[in-house]
Design an enzyme around this catalytic site. Structure first.
Site, PDB file in Angstrom:
ATOM      1  N   PHE A 141       0.862  -1.172   0.000  1.00  0.00           N
ATOM      2  CA  PHE A 141       0.000   0.000   0.000  1.00  0.00           C
ATOM      3  C   PHE A 141       0.898   1.221   0.000  1.00  0.00           C
ATOM      4  CE2 PHE A 141      -4.514   1.061   1.037  1.00  0.00           C
ATOM      5  CZ  PHE A 141      -5.073   0.028   0.323  1.00  0.00           C
ATOM      6  N   GLN A 255      -8.532  14.568   2.977  1.00  0.00           N
ATOM      7  CA  GLN A 255      -7.710  13.939   1.938  1.00  0.00           C
ATOM      8  C   GLN A 255      -8.490  13.783   0.628  1.00  0.00           C
ATOM      9  OE1 GLN A 255      -6.387   9.618   2.049  1.00  0.00           O
ATOM     10  NE2 GLN A 255      -4.498  10.611   2.675  1.00  0.00           N
ATOM     11  N   HIS A 257      -8.459  12.201  -3.462  1.00  0.00           N
ATOM     12  CA  HIS A 257      -7.898  11.182  -4.342  1.00  0.00           C
ATOM     13  C   HIS A 257      -7.945  11.719  -5.769  1.00  0.00           C
ATOM     14  CE1 HIS A 257      -7.269   7.397  -6.408  1.00  0.00           C
ATOM     15  NE2 HIS A 257      -6.925   6.859  -5.259  1.00  0.00           N
ATOM     16  N   LEU A 267     -13.879   5.500  -6.783  1.00  0.00           N
ATOM     17  CA  LEU A 267     -12.431   5.602  -6.893  1.00  0.00           C
ATOM     18  C   LEU A 267     -11.866   4.556  -7.858  1.00  0.00           C
ATOM     19  CD1 LEU A 267     -10.378   5.816  -3.665  1.00  0.00           C
ATOM     20  CD2 LEU A 267      -9.714   4.197  -5.396  1.00  0.00           C
ATOM     21  N   GLU A 270      -4.867   3.901  -7.903  1.00  0.00           N
ATOM     22  CA  GLU A 270      -3.662   4.564  -8.382  1.00  0.00           C
ATOM     23  C   GLU A 270      -2.805   3.619  -9.207  1.00  0.00           C
ATOM     24  OE1 GLU A 270      -1.979   7.635  -5.529  1.00  0.00           O
ATOM     25  OE2 GLU A 270      -3.115   6.302  -4.236  1.00  0.00           O
ATOM     26  N   ARG A 301       0.144  11.383  -4.775  1.00  0.00           N
ATOM     27  CA  ARG A 301      -1.295  11.602  -4.850  1.00  0.00           C
ATOM     28  C   ARG A 301      -1.667  13.088  -4.733  1.00  0.00           C
ATOM     29  NH1 ARG A 301      -5.182   8.270  -0.704  1.00  0.00           N
ATOM     30  NH2 ARG A 301      -4.451   6.454  -1.859  1.00  0.00           N
ATOM     31  N   HIS A 369     -11.835  12.080  -0.266  1.00  0.00           N
ATOM     32  CA  HIS A 369     -11.673  10.652  -0.007  1.00  0.00           C
ATOM     33  C   HIS A 369     -11.693  10.279   1.484  1.00  0.00           C
ATOM     34  CE1 HIS A 369     -10.686   6.571  -0.792  1.00  0.00           C
ATOM     35  NE2 HIS A 369      -9.439   6.631  -0.388  1.00  0.00           N
ATOM     36  N   GLU A 394     -13.348   6.928  11.979  1.00  0.00           N
ATOM     37  CA  GLU A 394     -13.148   8.113  11.138  1.00  0.00           C
ATOM     38  C   GLU A 394     -13.816   9.350  11.742  1.00  0.00           C
ATOM     39  OE1 GLU A 394     -14.020   7.514   6.986  1.00  0.00           O
ATOM     40  OE2 GLU A 394     -13.464   9.556   6.436  1.00  0.00           O
ATOM     41  N   ARG A 405      -3.673  10.582   6.311  1.00  0.00           N
ATOM     42  CA  ARG A 405      -3.685   9.193   6.770  1.00  0.00           C
ATOM     43  C   ARG A 405      -3.094   8.314   5.668  1.00  0.00           C
ATOM     44  NH1 ARG A 405      -7.550   5.370   3.993  1.00  0.00           N
ATOM     45  NH2 ARG A 405      -7.397   6.569   2.096  1.00  0.00           N
TER      46      ARG A 405
END
Lengths: 607, 247
Positions: A141, A255, A257, A267, A270, A301, A369, A394, A405
């Site tokens: 990741f 954040q 994306h 989404l 990536e 990102r 995101h 969250e 994060r």
């Protein structure tokens, strides 16, 4: 009005809420979980990647340890995290993954022998150790030194949430679904539960609880384009803010994306860019090399998102009925690669957009995101300002993530924090007594009932709830998106104050009877605008760039003045949040340094 | 060429004593990549804010938005209007209690199913936080995951002839849940234990074999295979009970 008594009331029945509930129910206390939807439809279910935990079983995770995980997490947070919390988290995560395995999660396992894996779009061979055969495996990741993300095929969130809800059912945890908390019952010092609206009938109920947990997920849906489920409107955070005494931490930390699809904001990974996908503009021109000659689409990102916005601002975006976007092109990767390695992307395109990515371009734009901000708690999960109020997951600012994060840390946080906070709540409940005032219940219920009646009858005006929401979307998109600057934020705060005023005058176009979505949104709307103001005002005041908070006019990370956490509270009758600050962490294991990606200058802390 | 779509939508509000079930008709111009998620929200926000329907993830993973679309149960979020004719008829799922218009109460139905199937791992083993996890073959983990992919949307229940006739029928979603735990070595329940749950007319013997369940499953779960498997397994269990030397 029906009154329900319980030891613990959780607002939200996703992973964090149910994990806490299980811990508390297991200690012999009664628990009721509220959920807007059946528990298994919570947004936790959508997480596909997995959970980070330093088990170190996989060969690509060899030599991993909680120490390495700690470094990744604190660096990722751009030193915004509470390091004591990060330490607790990394130590507990491996145990929690094993516990989940014991409860039934079908984690993927190590298979001894040589396998072909992928990194940066290229295949390579690695040999898994025979002695680790059958232990929990892990995958890669972003932003991690080791492969440490535990996964269950392509649906970790689904697998864990279903196991968690099974466990909750086994322990007799009560879930009241289609139920929405509309206010907290409190006396300014102690929280006593919530006034709750039934989303089937519209009736109000009171839940009296010795402990109340906000576990309602993020606030992504205050933005027009968000990868979050449509229920992630930050309702639990609004309720806490509305008490006037609880505080929200780092609300400006949001954040984005780079590649959410248009129109439904799903989404796409990536991996598309990692494998060689390119970004094109309205002229089908590849623009990223102009901005980032070295890395082009492979820049981090944050950088890609920023450049996409920048390019659209030059008028090169593609116009569509759903707003402006750019194109992601993976056609040249070929049929075999698209149908196998990028199968998930292929399916999203075919099922939700009706396009074939082998022959057509994919419409994408930077999309909200993850919400780092939330109800500020101490390390035990207890909310600032109100005794008996807790938060986890969250919806909380615990604060594991600081200003950014890491993928895989958020899903792990739900269960790790859920376990820790749940144990703390059980301890809190042991020998804790409180008195419930019928007057407080009556007053809270009467206030909510009156407000709802005025919305339904249009007594305060006939503002359309959808028009108010559009106005909020427009402002956040211009002022508090990927890029921020003083001029737009100043405008944004003022414009949101006007929208907040309009939100006080919402009146329904429909009758509001029963399971009426217009009314449910109208009740939430003023609170959502207040959250938007916390984001925008916090972002305006924070004159630095840290993690996902990017100020064009203050590009440096400023450890001298801003190595701290924003705390927002809302005083009765105010039209702006009250902001104050606390040090990011009082426990320092890793002094501030360069996080190793994203670039940017650092103004060091005064020594 | 842009189409003008006609939506015929079932309307009824059980909370309103004056409400009478009926169909309402709406028109909407089609746009590129339009799904029923987009169309229904536009109808609610632009034409009729009283319209009731459920969406949550809008990405095909949560199971909230099942409805009967031109006669067939399916997830609205991944149904594209361009795959449908100009006239689209939307009805709520049968079997489940109506919440309003297209929204039905799947939550209550599924919670009852968890209790009936005891949808959790039955084990006497205690969790030891200091110990390494018990090992499992990756193939076994994958096989469990495949059976655990049900998203509880209710399409199979709505399409099931028996479930439409008898409310106590466990239905395909219940059988696949049993199959998931039967496949899990961590669950200590025996075939005889599972027989207690599903070995009756409310269980697998109530299935009429119409197999619409598998046709409409949006996750393409092997409902038919699993049903056959459970039936054979349960048949053997009965046989063993009858035979004096049986297991």
């Amino acid at each position: 009005m029906q009154i329900i008594h319980t030891d613990l009331l959780t607002i939200g029945a996703g992973l964090a809420g149910e994990r806490c509930a299980i811990e508390v129910a297991g200690a012999g206390f009664s628990v009721v979980c509220l959920s807007l939807v059946p528990a298994r439809r919570s947004h936790s279910v959508a997480a596909q990647g997995g959970m980070q935990a330093a088990l170190g079983n996989a060969i690509m995770g060899d030599g991993d340890s909680p120490d390495v995980h700690f470094l990744d997490t604190v660096k990722g947070s751009d030193w915004g995290a509470d390091q004591e919390v990060a330490r607790m988290f990394v130590e507990a995560a491996p145990i929690e993954m094993r516990r989940l395995a014991h409860w039934g999660v079908p984690w993927n396992r190590v298979v001894a022998g040589t396998h072909t894996y992928w990194k940066g779009g290229k295949p390579f061979d690695a040999t898994e150790k025979a002695e680790n055969h059958g232990l929990i495996h892990s995958r890669a990741f972003g932003g991690t030194a080791k492969w440490r993300t535990c996964y269950a095929s392509d649906g970790a969130g689904h697998a864990v949430l279903y196991t968690m809800d099974n466990r909750a059912a086994q322990l007799g945890v009560t879930v009241h679904d289609r139920s929405e908390a509309v206010s907290l019952i409190h006396d300014g010092e102690t929280c006593h539960g919530a006034i709750v609206r039934c989303l089937r009938t519209g009736e109000l109920r009171a839940y009296l609880a010795r402990a109340t947990l906000v576990a309602s997920g993020g606030y992504g849906r205050i933005y027009r384009a968000s990868t979050n489920a449509i229920i992630c409107e930050g309702t639990g955070l609004s309720l806490a803010l509305d008490t006037g005494v609880a505080k929200l931490g780092n609300m400006e930390a949001v954040q984005f994306h780079p590649t959410g699809t248009v129109p439904t904001d799903i989404l796409v990974t990536e991996g598309c860019r990692g494998d060689g996908g390119t970004l094109l503009d309205r002229d089908e021109y590849r623009f990223m090399p102009d901005y980032e000659p070295d890395k082009a689409e492979l820049a981090s990102r944050d950088v890609v998102s920023r450049r996409m916005i920048e390019h659209m601002r030059t008028g090169k975006g593609v116009q569509s009925p759903y707003g402006e976007h750019l194109w992601l092109d993976i056609r040249h990767l070929g049929e075999h690669h698209i149908r196998t390695k990028l199968r998930e992307v292929d399916e999203i395109c075919q099922n939700f957009l009706g396009i074939d990515p082998l022959h057509q371009l994919i419409p994408v734009r930077p999309t909200q995101h993850y919400s780092m901000g939330g109800v500020r708690t101490d390390k035990t999960g207890a909310a600032y300002g109100l005794k008996g109020l807790f938060s986890a997951g969250e919806s909380a600012c615990w604060d594991l993530h600081g200003f950014n994060r890491l993928g895989g840390n958020s899903l792990a946080e739900t269960v790790v924090a859920g376990g820790i906070v749940g144990r703390n709540i059980a301890e809190f409940l042991q020998g804790y007594d409180t008195a419930f005032s019928t007057a407080h219940v009556r007053e809270a219920a009467a206030r909510d009932e009156a407000r709802i009646r005025r919305i339904v009858s249009g007594a305060d005006g006939k503002e359309s709830v959808y028009a108010v929401r559009e106005a909020m979307y427009d402002i956040l998109e211009r002022a508090a998106y990927v890029f921020r600057n003083g001029k737009d934020l100043t405008w944004g705060v003022q414009a949101l104050q006007e929208v907040h005023e309009r939100a006080q005058h919402i009146g329904l176009a429909s009758d509001g009877v029963g399971a009426n979505a217009e009314l449910a949104l109208a009740i939430r709307m003023p609170g959502m605008v207040r959250l938007a103001l916390c984001v925008c005002h916090g972002a305006l005041m924070r004159t630095e760039s840290r993690g996902s908070h990017t100020r064009e006019d203050y590009p440096e990370r400023n450890d001298r003045d801003w190595l701290n956490r924003t705390l927002a509270s809302w005083r009765p009758g105010a039209d702006l949040p009250h902001l104050e600050y606390e040090p990011a962490t009082s426990y320092v294991e890793l002094p501030p340094g360069d996080r190793g990606y994203g670039g940017g200058k650092i103004i060091p802390a005064a020594s | 060429m842009q189409r003008s779509l006609t939506f015929n939508i079932f309307r009824h509000n059980p909370q309103d004593p004056a409400s009478v079930p009926h169909m309402d008709t709406y028109r909407l111009d089609e746009t590129d990549s339009m799904t029923l998620f987009i169309a229904l929200h536009r109808l609610r926000e632009e034409q009729d804010p009283s319209l009731k329907f459920d969406f949550c993830c809008r990405a095909g993973v949560c199971g909230s938005c099942a409805m009967v679309i031109n006669g067939r149960p399916g997830l609205a979020c991944h149904t594209k209007t361009r795959d449908l004719p100009d006239t689209i008829t939307l009805l709520p799922l049968p079997v489940f209690k109506l919440v309003g218009d297209l929204a039905v109460d799947t939550g209550t139905w599924f919670r009852a199913m968890y209790q009936r199937t005891e949808s959790w791992i039955h084990t006497r083993a205690e969790f030891d936080p200091a110990a390494q996890e018990a090992r499992m073959e990756n193939e076994v983990a994958n096989a469990i995951y495949e059976l655990d992919r049900c998203i509880e949307c209710g399409c199979c229940v709505a399409a099931c002839g028996t479930a439409n006739l008898r409310p106590d029928f466990l239905a395909p979603a219940g059988f696949i849940r049993v199959a998931r735990f039967a496949a899990d070595p961590r669950d200590e329940r025996t075939d005889a234990d599972f027989y207690e749950i599903i070995g009756s007319d409310e269980g697998i013997f109530g299935c009429m074999g119409l197999l619409a369940c598998e046709d409409v499953c949006p996750k393409h779960l092997p409902l038919q295979n699993q049903l056959g498997y459970l039936r054979r397994k349960m048949g053997l269990t009965v046989l063993k009970k009858l035979l004096p030397f049986g297991g």
